[in-house]
Design a protein around this motif. Structure first.
Motif, short mmCIF file in Angstrom:
data_model
loop_
_atom_site.label_atom_id
_atom_site.label_comp_id
_atom_site.label_asym_id
_atom_site.label_seq_id
_atom_site.Cartn_x
_atom_site.Cartn_y
_atom_site.Cartn_z
N GLN A 56 -2.98 -32.43 50.60
CA GLN A 56 -1.89 -32.98 49.88
C GLN A 56 -0.84 -33.43 50.55
O GLN A 56 -0.65 -32.98 51.92
N ARG A 97 6.97 -37.54 44.24
CA ARG A 97 5.35 -38.09 44.27
C ARG A 97 4.53 -37.21 45.06
O ARG A 97 5.01 -37.04 46.23
N SER A 148 0.76 -36.56 46.54
CA SER A 148 -0.67 -37.15 46.60
C SER A 148 -1.56 -36.10 47.00
O SER A 148 -1.42 -35.24 47.91
N ILE A 190 -8.40 -39.49 45.38
CA ILE A 190 -6.77 -39.20 45.45
C ILE A 190 -6.22 -39.32 44.17
O ILE A 190 -6.10 -40.27 43.68
N VAL A 205 -2.39 -39.26 42.38
CA VAL A 205 -0.93 -39.50 42.77
C VAL A 205 -0.28 -38.93 41.43
O VAL A 205 -0.36 -39.23 40.31
#
Length: 126
Positions: free
Chosen positions: A87, A93, A95, A107, A109
């Motif tokens: 991560q 944000r 990811s 992935i 978001v």
């Protein structure tokens, strides 16, 4: 030792043509230094002006409303069977690199302010 004649110690007056050239050179230097000083003052004035009227740097939007002294908590819902590989956090944000149940990698978001997944990117080989 004999003392040199007084006439040799004193500077002799310059030739009138050389004196004209010297005066022109002095005037040229004074004018150019004045222009250079004026240009420098203009640049410094512009920098001060820009610094005074410039808006403060934009602060990253942080709409987290967490009580003081308490950690922020929430749920990130991933597909069934997904394993988090890694991560990364950037601003608001998150990811998340996850391995799905079928073995593929994706992935996700996640926007922590909106509390939802805003992007999903599959990792594939060509």
């Amino acid at each position: 030792m004999a003392r040199p004649p007084v006439e040799q110690d004193e500077e002799k007056p310059l030739d009138p043509e050389v004196e004209k050239v010297r005066k022109k050179l002095v005037r040229f230097i004074v004018i150019n230094l004045g222009i250079l000083f004026l240009a420098l003052m203009v640049v410094i004035g512009a920098l001060v002006y820009k610094a005074r009227i410039a808006a403060p740097a934009a602060q990253p939007a942080s709409d987290f409303q967490a009580p003081a002294g308490e950690p922020v908590s929430g749920d990130v819902v991933l597909p069934v069977g997904a394993k988090v590989i890694s991560q990364s956090l950037s601003g608001n944000r998150l990811s998340i690199d996850a391995e799905l149940a079928d073995g593929s990698r994706t992935i996700f978001v996640y926007d922590m302010v909106e509390r939802r997944i805003i992007g999903r990117f599959a990792i594939r080989n060509k």
